[in-house]
Motif scaffolding. Structure first.
Motif, short mmCIF file in Angstrom:
data_model
loop_
_atom_site.label_atom_id
_atom_site.label_comp_id
_atom_site.label_asym_id
_atom_site.label_seq_id
_atom_site.Cartn_x
_atom_site.Cartn_y
_atom_site.Cartn_z
N GLY B 203 0.74 -1.20 0.07
CA GLY B 203 0.18 0.03 0.04
C GLY B 203 0.94 1.26 0.12
N PRO B 204 0.28 2.41 0.38
CA PRO B 204 1.09 3.57 0.31
C PRO B 204 2.34 3.67 1.32
CG PRO B 204 -1.41 4.19 0.37
CD PRO B 204 -1.25 2.59 0.60
N ALA B 205 3.34 3.80 1.18
CA ALA B 205 4.47 3.91 2.11
C ALA B 205 4.14 4.71 3.11
CB ALA B 205 5.78 4.26 1.18
N GLY B 206 3.59 5.70 3.39
CA GLY B 206 3.19 6.66 4.43
C GLY B 206 2.20 6.20 5.31
N LEU B 207 1.30 5.39 4.79
CA LEU B 207 0.15 4.94 5.64
C LEU B 207 0.61 3.85 6.61
CD1 LEU B 207 -2.58 5.65 5.20
CD2 LEU B 207 -3.06 3.54 3.93
#
Lengths: 364, 364
Positions: B203-207
């Motif tokens: 998924g999104p790296a920062g999530l």
């Protein structure tokens, strides 16, 4: 500890002063207009807004209709993909204007719908958008007429999306799609491929949406001179389980058909699964047509040939109609928008050809 | 023309008199208690309520917190299936208590989230439920801490669902699921089937959600003594398109893998489609594992082996926590519920074995 918490009420002037911009710029950043603002300026202003907890004041008036207009969207079931896309369209167009939007779900319960409409009216929302097909024409007409008049009296407005227009002089906006034409086009596509024995799963018998989809299909059969077999119609809810069980049951009865006209893409997905577990290939042995063109339609295998319904666009169109009506009132005073009150907007539908429909095998 | 329109304010007594029932019965029918009422009685009372337009008055106080409690649910995107099911759970438990629930969407925009939280606080909602993973730990902690304290000061309450708990003494309730354990179990299932080259799409790296799913997978590789290849990790959004394009891109690079650990079922559906159009069979040639267990997981072919996350239950648990806290305040006065304020609830996850994962072909 913000100034507000310290007791002094923060004004837009405080924000402008601390951010080193004009009051007009702050109000633009806070989105009460569509006027563009440089990103750097916006960031600086929002930083101050957070520091002073100013948005609190700006939005204190919002749901009360005095400030940022708010639109309330009421739908039957939040997990229904089609109407979630209408809500997304409303929200997108609302956000573009700096408006707020809220969604309430009625669970298909008229009492809950009534409670929510009244609660929203009391909150002074700019409009109440009701989504989804309706049951029981007469009771529905009465209920919607009451909603429309009570919202109008409160300076709000009723918008019906995907629902039948109201009879008589009722102050409501209706945004719809050409449901019957979509069903006619889809059935025509299946019939012109050569199918003659078609299982039809239109949806719940009492739902206007299902009635329109069945009517459109029947009109296509008439146009193609193909006898329509009521024995191949199965009503039921718009869910995967109905598509699955209806196909299983009809196959178990030994009924012969080479195509399925499903009332929705979700029903089509259930029907496809039932055919597969019975050892029938889609579309080699049986073709399956959907309706709605939600993302699921292109996520299943084979990808569904279906009817595209512009759900998100319907939401945008609905919000714009509300915004124009409101602007008309602001410019020319309440009542100026009246001619537009009973506005009926109908968006087009079209068949999206993918991989689930092909001519029947020779001999069938 | 109802009595109310005629100018006189309708009271619950008017409803009770006209319906021929007690005032207590009317209030039960209007759902401020869970007390059962005979269907016939309920229908008679609601008929009068409609005639007198009484619900208006009953609900006039609702969003102001004086009457029917209202819970505001804020999510990033209303079309996201997983969190729509949390909202459904909150709504179900709210309706059971005669409470109202409203959903607002933030479009992943912190400013919009702030505006909605403040607007809801001003409306005196019983609680604001924030759904979905979060980015940027420090800014997130600061923002949530502000939300929690300002809602608490207003007699409302912050509930975080599927979000990281807050550090320090912050008056908020957190309802979560064991995200990392689910990823660990799913990766273990794939590794124990014999896969060694696994493409991971967390998924999104920062999530935070994606970080937990990646961490759980890595822990499984360590436990199985299988070297983890960072070159086979592709971050990206939780949508079908990312699953599709990531797999296409990795295949184009000629990278060799026998299984895909997708961050969500939707990503898994996109990955499966990409494998199919490349001529690879799932699971014969490549296995695909999902995460979430939304309905889509059993609607695609092959049906996805995935991690079940009890989204709807999380919603119910969240609403019950709010209701208990409120009841505690009512019984023992505000503040009595304080010990429960920083409540952290974590629900379990488990692997659901379907048809998309099997041992790799010999020689691979």
């Amino acid at each position: 500890m913000s100034e507000r918490q310290a007791g002094r009420r923060v004004t837009i002037k405080d924000v402008a002063r601390r951010a080193g911009v004009s009051v007009a710029t702050v109000s633009r950043v806070l989105g009460v207009s569509n006027y563009p603002v440089a990103a750097a300026t916006r960031d600086r202003v929002m930083k101050v807004v957070r520091e002073l907890d100013y948005v609190t004041n700006a939005h204190a008036r919002s749901l009360a209709g005095g400030g940022t207009p708010t639109v309330a969207i009421l739908m039957n079931n939040i997990t229904g993909a089609a109407f979630a896309h209408v809500a997304k369209g409303v929200e997108g167009a609302a956000t573009l204007r700096g408006w707020l939007s809220l969604v309430g779900t009625t669970g298909d319960d008229p009492e809950r719908e009534l409670a929510l409409v009244n609660a929203m009216r009391q909150q002074g929302v700019a409009a109440v958008v009701l989504l989804g097909g309706a049951y029981d024409r007469t009771e529905y007409q009465t209920r919607m007429g009451r909603f429309a008049r009570s919202l109008d009296a409160a300076g709000s407005h009723l918008v019906l999306v995907g629902r039948p227009p109201l009879e008589g002089d009722v102050p409501a906006t209706t945004v719809n799609y050409d449901n019957e034409a979509g069903a006619y086009a889809m059935a025509s596509h299946v019939l012109s491929a050569g199918h003659r024995r078609v299982l039809v799963l239109p949806g719940p018998a009492g739902l206007t949406t299902a009635q329109g989809r069945l009517k459109g299909a029947r009109r296509a059969f008439d146009a193609y001179g193909v006898p329509f077999d009521p024995g191949l119609v199965r009503h039921g809810s718009y869910d995967y389980e109905h598509g699955f069980s209806a196909v299983r049951e009809v196959l178990a009865r030994g009924a012969d058909f080479t195509a399925v006209l499903a009332g929705t893409d979700v029903v089509a997905a259930g029907a496809t699964q039932a055919l597969k577990v019975t050892g029938l290939r889609v579309p080699d042995d049986v073709s399956v047509a959907g309706y709605d063109d939600i993302p699921l339609a292109s996520h299943v295998t084979p990808q569904l040939t279906t009817v595209h319904v512009p759900y998100e666009e319907m939401g945008r169109v609905a919000l714009r109609a509300v915004a124009d009506r409101r602007a008309g009132d602001v410019l020319a005073g309440p009542g100026a928008g009246r001619p537009a009150e009973a506005e009926h907007l109908v968006l087009g539908t079209h068949v999206v050809v993918r991989d689930s429909v092909r001519p029947p095998r020779p001999g069938r």
